[in-house]
Scaffold this active site. Structure first.
Site, mmCIF file in Angstrom:
data_model
loop_
_atom_site.group_PDB
_atom_site.id
_atom_site.type_symbol
_atom_site.label_atom_id
_atom_site.label_comp_id
_atom_site.label_asym_id
_atom_site.label_seq_id
_atom_site.Cartn_x
_atom_site.Cartn_y
_atom_site.Cartn_z
ATOM 1 N N ASP A 63 33.409 45.583 3.242
ATOM 2 C CA ASP A 63 32.941 44.248 3.636
ATOM 3 C C ASP A 63 34.002 43.662 4.557
ATOM 4 O O ASP A 63 35.046 43.204 4.095
ATOM 5 C CB ASP A 63 32.784 43.339 2.401
ATOM 6 N N ARG A 71 38.800 42.375 4.716
ATOM 7 C CA ARG A 71 39.642 43.037 3.721
ATOM 8 C C ARG A 71 41.028 43.404 4.252
ATOM 9 O O ARG A 71 41.992 43.422 3.499
ATOM 10 C CB ARG A 71 38.951 44.299 3.201
ATOM 11 N N ARG A 146 30.262 31.865 6.693
ATOM 12 C CA ARG A 146 29.929 33.259 6.997
ATOM 13 C C ARG A 146 28.674 33.338 7.870
ATOM 14 O O ARG A 146 28.439 34.370 8.510
ATOM 15 C CB ARG A 146 29.702 34.051 5.712
ATOM 16 N N LYS A 176 22.333 41.096 6.260
ATOM 17 C CA LYS A 176 22.288 40.654 4.868
ATOM 18 C C LYS A 176 22.241 39.119 4.827
ATOM 19 O O LYS A 176 22.635 38.465 5.807
ATOM 20 C CB LYS A 176 23.503 41.186 4.093
ATOM 21 N N HIS A 177 21.662 38.535 3.794
ATOM 22 C CA HIS A 177 21.112 39.131 2.578
ATOM 23 C C HIS A 177 19.614 38.844 2.572
ATOM 24 O O HIS A 177 19.216 37.691 2.409
ATOM 25 C CB HIS A 177 21.764 38.531 1.333
ATOM 26 N N HIS A 189 27.117 35.974 -7.497
ATOM 27 C CA HIS A 189 28.190 36.689 -8.188
ATOM 28 C C HIS A 189 28.284 36.240 -9.648
ATOM 29 O O HIS A 189 28.704 37.002 -10.520
ATOM 30 C CB HIS A 189 29.542 36.437 -7.510
ATOM 31 N N ASP A 259 22.775 45.070 -3.174
ATOM 32 C CA ASP A 259 24.041 44.353 -3.242
ATOM 33 C C ASP A 259 24.768 44.862 -4.491
ATOM 34 O O ASP A 259 24.221 45.658 -5.265
ATOM 35 C CB ASP A 259 23.806 42.838 -3.285
#
Length: 359
Positions: A63, A71, A146, A176-177, A189, A259
């Site tokens: 990601d 990352r 985002r 996504k998503h 999450h 996901d």
């Protein structure tokens, strides 16, 4: 042809014997990396080379969107802006040159895609889960900056430009998503978000980028969101969303990733808590080609072994059938051409120009 639908993580910066055993399993087709797997570029390149020596067809993913979801941030990696910065650039007015902001935003989005893809590939990473196609409705903390913009037309154009940059770097893309996570406030999450709009309302707004990007997207990731006026199941577990609407109505032919099946939004189906194996079977049965299970390698990684063994047992018992079409979609995501090494990339004119175009 063996179908390898599982995408798993590892705990550290180098492969352990347990990692090698899991990644060598014929049901495992991908490795997803996180910030904990990063120390520096040399280490990342060695890790990816080690994984590829083990399995040349392993899809190494991350990601890496820009902004707060990036990352790798040090040792030369460019700090990419959040996608909202590109949407803001689009809206910048210039009375002397109308439309200049939009043109600059498109060039910047292509540059972001190229820099993102080229830097990752130079270290051995094959694929990033980007772009975010969710609309910025203003209430979602998990999506927030985002997202490119609120307007689906702006989102689709900038996502197309980003995908073009990724393609120039030899990398695919993942919208996504699906069909949209930006309208709901809850974070999948930790909760199960619910979007109570009608199918026509969703497709006329949040779903539009998927229609307009038909033929551009190489992969799609559905949302862990329930849209009760369409289906009682979350989109990632819904044959109606994935087969009837995404593949049938919208004509999508690329790969579909679940996901992360460790998320709270992925662990409840029809009012019941699922095991990781049950969640994976539900996702694959609904139409996902690949299933992600993240952050379960920490500790002894027993959950990963249980999933691998559980899916293998389901295959033996006939509760899951491998799909040749799904495996071909996975293989199609692997880069076709060799990556430019890091040192050569740093002096490549196209890369240097892309850096100059970043906002």
């Amino acid at each position: 042809m063996q179908h390898a639908p599982l995408v798993l993580d590892i705990a550290g910066t180098a492969l352990t014997d347990d990692d090698r055993r899991r990644l060598s399993h014929p049901l495992v087709g991908g490795l997803i990396l996180f910030a904990r797997n990063w120390r520096d570029r040399a280490q990342l390149a060695a890790l990816c080379a080690d994984a590829k020596a083990l399995r040349p067809d392993l899809l190494i993913c991350v990601d890496h969107e820009g902004g707060r979801v990036q990352r790798f941030r040090s040792d030369g990696f460019t700090h990419l802006p959040p996608m909202r910065a590109l949407g803001a650039l689009w809206l910048q007015a210039d009375e002397k040159q109308p439309g200049e902001g939009a043109m600059r935003a498109m060039a910047a989005a292509t540059a972001c895609g190229y820099v993102l893809g080229a830097e990752l590939r130079a270290c051995g990473v094959d694929f990033s889960f980007t772009p975010v196609l969710d609309l910025d409705h203003g209430g979602s903390g998990v999506i927030g900056d985002r997202a490119f913009a609120r307007d689906p037309r702006v989102v689709a154009v900038l996502a197309r430009c980003l995908a073009q940059g990724l393609l120039q770097a030899g990398m695919g893309n993942c919208g996504k998503h699906f069909p949209g996570h930006g309208f709901v406030r809850a974070d999948s999450h930790t909760d199960m978000p619910v979007d109570r709009r009608s199918l026509s309302a969703i497709l006329a707004d949040d779903g539009q980028p998927y229609r307009w990007l038909d033929g551009v997207l190489t992969a799609v990731m559905p949302a862990h969101v329930v849209y009760p006026k369409v289906d009682a199941r979350p989109a990632g577990f819904s044959p109606r969303w994935l087969q009837e609407i995404l593949r049938g109505k919208l004509g999508f032919e690329g790969a579909v990733f679940s996901d992360d099946l460790s998320m709270a939004g992925a662990r409840m189906l029809d009012g019941q808590a699922l095991s990781f194996t049950e969640a994976t079977l539900a996702a694959l049965g609904a139409g996902c080609d690949l299933a992600l299970l993240c952050n379960q390698s920490l500790g002894d990684g027993a959950a990963l072994d249980e999933l691998i063994d559980g899916l293998a047992q389901a295959q033996i018992e006939g509760r899951w059938q491998p799909s040749e079409a799904s495996e071909l979609r996975r293989l199609a995501l692997l880069p076709r051409a060799p990556a430019l090494p890091w040192d050569a990339l740093m002096t490549q004119p196209a890369y240097m120009q892309a850096l100059w175009r970043l906002p």
